[in-house]
Design a protein around this motif. Structure first.
Motif, PDB file in Angstrom:
ATOM      1  N   GLN A   8      12.792   0.234   0.854  1.00  0.00           N
ATOM      2  CA  GLN A   8      11.952   1.057  -0.004  1.00  0.00           C
ATOM      3  C   GLN A   8      12.525   2.469  -0.129  1.00  0.00           C
ATOM      4  OE1 GLN A   8       9.824  -0.967  -1.336  1.00  0.00           O
ATOM      5  NE2 GLN A   8      10.337  -2.498   0.228  1.00  0.00           N
ATOM      6  N   PRO A   9      12.338   3.094  -1.284  1.00  0.00           N
ATOM      7  CA  PRO A   9      12.905   4.435  -1.493  1.00  0.00           C
ATOM      8  C   PRO A   9      12.302   5.507  -0.595  1.00  0.00           C
ATOM      9  CG  PRO A   9      11.491   3.760  -3.345  1.00  0.00           C
ATOM     10  CD  PRO A   9      11.693   2.552  -2.494  1.00  0.00           C
ATOM     11  N   TRP A  10      11.101   5.263  -0.085  1.00  0.00           N
ATOM     12  CA  TRP A  10      10.444   6.263   0.758  1.00  0.00           C
ATOM     13  C   TRP A  10      10.834   6.174   2.237  1.00  0.00           C
ATOM     14  CZ3 TRP A  10       7.912   3.238   4.183  1.00  0.00           C
ATOM     15  CH2 TRP A  10       7.425   1.996   3.763  1.00  0.00           C
ATOM     16  N   PHE A  11      11.612   5.167   2.620  1.00  0.00           N
ATOM     17  CA  PHE A  11      11.867   4.865   4.033  1.00  0.00           C
ATOM     18  C   PHE A  11      12.477   6.054   4.785  1.00  0.00           C
ATOM     19  CE2 PHE A  11      14.786   3.154   7.326  1.00  0.00           C
ATOM     20  CZ  PHE A  11      13.834   2.612   8.176  1.00  0.00           C
ATOM     21  N   LYS A  12      13.536   6.651   4.239  1.00  0.00           N
ATOM     22  CA  LYS A  12      14.232   7.709   4.975  1.00  0.00           C
ATOM     23  C   LYS A  12      13.465   9.021   4.995  1.00  0.00           C
ATOM     24  CE  LYS A  12      18.945   5.982   4.833  1.00  0.00           C
ATOM     25  NZ  LYS A  12      20.370   6.290   4.524  1.00  0.00           N
ATOM     26  N   THR A  15       0.830  -1.207   0.000  1.00  0.00           N
ATOM     27  CA  THR A  15       0.000   0.000   0.000  1.00  0.00           C
ATOM     28  C   THR A  15       0.864   1.256   0.000  1.00  0.00           C
ATOM     29  OG1 THR A  15      -1.732  -1.187   1.227  1.00  0.00           O
ATOM     30  CG2 THR A  15      -1.820   1.223   1.243  1.00  0.00           C
ATOM     31  N   MET A  16       1.894   1.266   0.829  1.00  0.00           N
ATOM     32  CA  MET A  16       2.761   2.439   0.920  1.00  0.00           C
ATOM     33  C   MET A  16       3.575   2.633  -0.352  1.00  0.00           C
ATOM     34  SD  MET A  16       3.886   1.871   4.893  1.00  0.00           S
ATOM     35  CE  MET A  16       2.594   1.566   6.101  1.00  0.00           C
ATOM     36  N   ASN A  17       3.990   1.548  -0.976  1.00  0.00           N
ATOM     37  CA  ASN A  17       4.699   1.660  -2.253  1.00  0.00           C
ATOM     38  C   ASN A  17       3.807   2.290  -3.316  1.00  0.00           C
ATOM     39  OD1 ASN A  17       7.097   0.586  -1.339  1.00  0.00           O
ATOM     40  ND2 ASN A  17       6.664  -1.499  -2.026  1.00  0.00           N
ATOM     41  N   ALA A  18       2.540   1.840  -3.345  1.00  0.00           N
ATOM     42  CA  ALA A  18       1.602   2.390  -4.327  1.00  0.00           C
ATOM     43  C   ALA A  18       1.347   3.869  -4.068  1.00  0.00           C
ATOM     44  CB  ALA A  18       0.293   1.607  -4.282  1.00  0.00           C
ATOM     45  N   LEU A  29       6.643  -6.905  13.476  1.00  0.00           N
ATOM     46  CA  LEU A  29       7.059  -5.516  13.274  1.00  0.00           C
ATOM     47  C   LEU A  29       8.509  -5.445  12.799  1.00  0.00           C
ATOM     48  CD1 LEU A  29       5.336  -3.806  16.324  1.00  0.00           C
ATOM     49  CD2 LEU A  29       4.734  -3.569  13.913  1.00  0.00           C
ATOM     50  N   LYS A  30       9.332  -6.350  13.276  1.00  0.00           N
ATOM     51  CA  LYS A  30      10.717  -6.413  12.794  1.00  0.00           C
ATOM     52  C   LYS A  30      10.735  -6.722  11.301  1.00  0.00           C
ATOM     53  CE  LYS A  30      15.151  -8.743  13.501  1.00  0.00           C
ATOM     54  NZ  LYS A  30      15.877  -9.806  14.242  1.00  0.00           N
ATOM     55  N   GLN A  31       9.896  -7.683  10.876  1.00  0.00           N
ATOM     56  CA  GLN A  31       9.826  -8.015   9.453  1.00  0.00           C
ATOM     57  C   GLN A  31       9.356  -6.805   8.645  1.00  0.00           C
ATOM     58  OE1 GLN A  31      11.149 -11.064   8.846  1.00  0.00           O
ATOM     59  NE2 GLN A  31      11.271 -11.007  11.086  1.00  0.00           N
ATOM     60  N   PHE A  32       8.389  -6.065   9.188  1.00  0.00           N
ATOM     61  CA  PHE A  32       7.895  -4.877   8.496  1.00  0.00           C
ATOM     62  C   PHE A  32       9.016  -3.863   8.285  1.00  0.00           C
ATOM     63  CE2 PHE A  32       6.415  -0.468   9.046  1.00  0.00           C
ATOM     64  CZ  PHE A  32       5.657  -0.326   7.893  1.00  0.00           C
ATOM     65  N   PHE A  33       9.781  -3.580   9.321  1.00  0.00           N
ATOM     66  CA  PHE A  33      10.844  -2.582   9.202  1.00  0.00           C
ATOM     67  C   PHE A  33      11.968  -3.055   8.293  1.00  0.00           C
ATOM     68  CE2 PHE A  33       8.693  -0.452  12.630  1.00  0.00           C
ATOM     69  CZ  PHE A  33       9.001   0.893  12.424  1.00  0.00           C
TER      70      PHE A  33
END
Length: 699
Positions: free
Chosen positions: A532-536, A471-474, A522-526
């Motif tokens: 992902q390019p939006w992470f930072k 969802t966040m990638n989209a 939550l560890k897997q999520f992070f």
């Protein structure tokens, strides 16, 4: 035998219930708490329309008795039907005893209740089938037991209505609903407040006597069981009455329109009032709680929240820096009490990932959840409003178009999502979030191949983590910033999760396992998010929705509301602690402050990093409303009651000061008037804003 005599059980019980209602109204009319005079018209309405309302309520309430009576039959035990039915019952019993049913998915006592119910049904059917010579005797015993239960419930309800009126001067309201939710505490209070043994001794003696005579005059139904055609006629009459009752009950309630509140309450039916309270989920603050003059309450609030406007509460929040439109991911974690984390003294290593992430974050070490249900936590981080009496706004009918965190983000051009692994229809979340501008991603949006594990609460947190990344990638590809609010589900009974993920077996069904698996997910999520390019360009807000339990020695035990919360910004390498007391409702206004947002606000929640912040926290149940400030806990309760406690730390030498959670709460003998007025001002004005629909969104 005439057909009308075959419904004698229903008719006698109806007369019994109507007499209870009549005598109860007479007693309550002359009760000392009923401090009012009544006109002739009001008296006529109380007894005529009240009696009519009682009749229609009884028709609906007797549905299960009608169902029981209509299925009494000898033909169902004839060959081969009796053996087929018995075989089906045995199969059902074996399935729920040894199979993996939805009852097992939920866990708790529900599987045992299901087994006991089906086993009882199977046992008695077998007795009737294989011992026909005793069938009439068994049937009479069961018939007597069913009537005993109805007499007991009707009489007990009358007694309960009397005591409730004696306590509050009204028929049932949301406090009565609340009593069902806090069964253990309420039973303990009743045991201490009333002579229970004498009351129940007299009650059971009366019920036994009444049942004896009721059975004596109605057992002819068993001796002359109606045939199929007669049952059709009886059912047609009953169902017509049932449908008419469903229309008549709410229609009659609309006639409770006198300016005399006591007249309306006396005319009403207690059972229907209970139903209304359950569905409406509200408790009128101004009717049950201590208040201040409106001007005084507004004056206190303007001092406590500078810039607030007494009419709309709208004020301008400014920043002296340029806005930073980073993505925001808010993760509310199911039932994560602070004491599950190592930093708060837990030695079971249940949250290794969250502990490590907190070490890199802006951590709020002294934060309190506003309530003890998920909907309260969701309300807190979405509306940033103190909890009001009754049910959460999330579950109320008037829950849409509110002033929310989403409304701020949407005005800033953000894409807004609510992510939930279960069905958002549960707890009215779909109505609340959908009606406040969120795009909802829940279990219904998953393809079958996207679900690796699910239980009654929804897909596991790992599956939701993968869906969240998608969802966040989209959203990131649209070029707009996004705000995603993810509510986890795995740390919830039945505490089941995929196998071989953590060192606690997935079939242990333990709270510790639920906590540790959520930490793992939550560890897997992070780990996925970091790629992902939006992470930072994203800040992550992690906060519990409420604690794992809420019971304690006083109404609002502080340690049962202490939760972990922190904000992780991957672009920042400066971990920081904020150790001052704060509320769950302050989380999102603080996030807006970190993003340097300029906006119009109605929030009671504040940016705790500002110098104008005045430390305090709100904690509440459905009816007890608490304010923590200056080491004093003030609790507002129905009947205009106020209790106050001094808060004294009970130090654990093995835990750093900022992570101490246990306090001794000593009741004040001399009231702290300043704290009392501040508590009243917060809750009174918040209740008024919601009541007058002034906490709606600003277009």
């Amino acid at each position: 035998m005439p057909l009308y005599k075959k419904i004698s059980a229903l008719s006698y019980l109806a007369i019994f219930y109507l007499l209870i209602g009549l005598f109860l109204r007479i007693i309550l009319l002359f009760n000392p708490i009923t401090q009012s005079s009544f006109t002739t018209i009001e008296i006529l309405k109380i007894f005529s329309l009240g009696c009519l309302s009682d009749f229609f309520v009884f028709v609906v309430a007797s549905f299960f008795l009608w169902l029981y009576l209509i299925f009494i039959s000898n033909s169902k035990y004839n060959k081969p039907y009796g053996y087929i039915i018995f075989g089906l019952l045995l199969t059902m019993l074996a399935y729920i005893s040894f199979g993996n049913t939805i009852l097992d998915e939920y866990g708790g006592a529900l599987p045992k209740i299901g087994i006991i119910f089906i086993a009882t049904k199977t046992f008695f059917f077998g007795l009737f089938l294989f011992l026909p010579q005793y069938r009439e005797r068994f049937r009479l015993w069961m018939f007597s037991f069913v009537l005993f239960l109805y007499v007991l419930l009707l009489l007990q309800n009358g007694i309960s209505e009397y005591f409730f009126w004696n306590e509050f001067g009204v028929k049932y309201n949301f406090i009565a609903v609340n009593y069902l939710i806090y069964t253990n505490e309420v039973i303990g209070n009743i045991m201490e407040s009333y002579p229970i043994i004498p009351i129940f001794s007299v009650l059971f003696a009366a019920v036994g006597t009444l049942t004896f005579y009721l059975v004596k005059y109605t057992k002819n139904y068993l001796q002359h069981i109606p045939n199929f055609k007669q049952k059709i006629k009886l059912s047609a009459v009953y169902l017509i009455l049932f449908v008419v009752s469903l229309w008549a009950i709410p229609t009659l309630s609309k006639t409770e329109n006198s300016i005399n509140i006591f007249a309306n309450e006396l005319q009403s039916n207690g059972i229907y009032k209970f139903y209304q309270a359950f569905m409406k989920s509200e408790l009128d603050y101004f009717k049950f709680y201590k208040t201040l003059p409106k001007e005084e309450a507004n004056s206190h609030l303007q001092r406590l929240i500078p810039g607030s406007n007494e009419n709309t509460f709208l004020r301008t929040i400014g920043s002296d820096s340029t806005e930073t439109k980073k993505n925001v991911v808010l993760i509310t974690i199911e039932s994560l009490s602070a004491d599950f984390m190592k930093r708060y003294g837990n030695d079971k290593n249940l949250t290794p990932f969250l502990d490590s992430l907190a070490n890199k974050s802006l951590e709020f070490t002294n934060i309190y959840a506003v309530g003890n249900r998920t909907v309260r936590g969701l309300e807190a981080v979405t509306l940033c409003l103190p909890p009001t009496a009754g049910e959460s706004v999330v579950k109320r009918k008037d829950n849409q178009n509110k002033f929310t965190t989403a409304s701020i983000f949407k005005k800033k051009g953000y894409k807004v999502n609510y992510l939930y692994g279960g069905d958002a229809f549960f707890d009215n979340m779909e109505s609340f979030f959908g009606g406040n501008g969120y795009n909802i991603i829940d279990k219904k949006t998953f393809q079958p191949q996207e679900i690796s594990f699910a239980n009654v609460w929804g897909v596991c947190d790992e599956d939701m983590a993968k869906k969240a990344i998608q969802t966040m990638n989209a959203d990131a590809k649209t070029g707009k910033p996004f705000f995603s609010h993810w509510m986890t589900v795995s740390n919830h009974r039945p505490f089941t999760y995929p196998a071989n993920k953590i060192d606690i077996p997935n079939d242990a069904k333990s709270r510790e396992g639920g906590v540790k698996y959520t930490d793992y997910a939550l560890k897997q999520f992070f780990e996925m998010a970091k790629k992902q390019p939006w992470f930072k360009n994203t800040i992550f807000v992690i906060v519990a929705d409420h604690c794992a339990s809420s019971a304690g020695k006083i109404e609002l035990p502080l340690d049962k509301y202490r939760i972990p919360a922190f904000i992780y910004d991957p672009s920042q390498n400066k971990p920081k602690q904020f150790n001052t007391v704060m509320s769950q409702i302050d989380i999102m206004p603080t996030v807006f402050g970190l993003l340097h947002f300029d906006y119009q606000s109605k929030f009671y929640g504040q940016d705790v990093m500002k110098t104008t912040y005045q430390p305090r926290a709100f904690i509440a149940t459905y009816q007890d409303l608490g304010l923590i400030k200056d080491n004093v806990l003030t609790i507002l309760s129905p009947k205009q009651k106020v209790k106050q406690f001094n808060i004294l730390l009970k130090p654990d030498l093995n835990i750093p000061n900022e992570y101490q959670t246990h306090y001794e709460e000593i009741e004040l003998q001399t009231p702290n008037i300043k704290s009392e007025k501040e508590a009243i001002s917060y809750y009174q004005t918040a209740s008024l804003l919601l009541k007058n629909k002034k906490y709606n969104n600003v277009n």
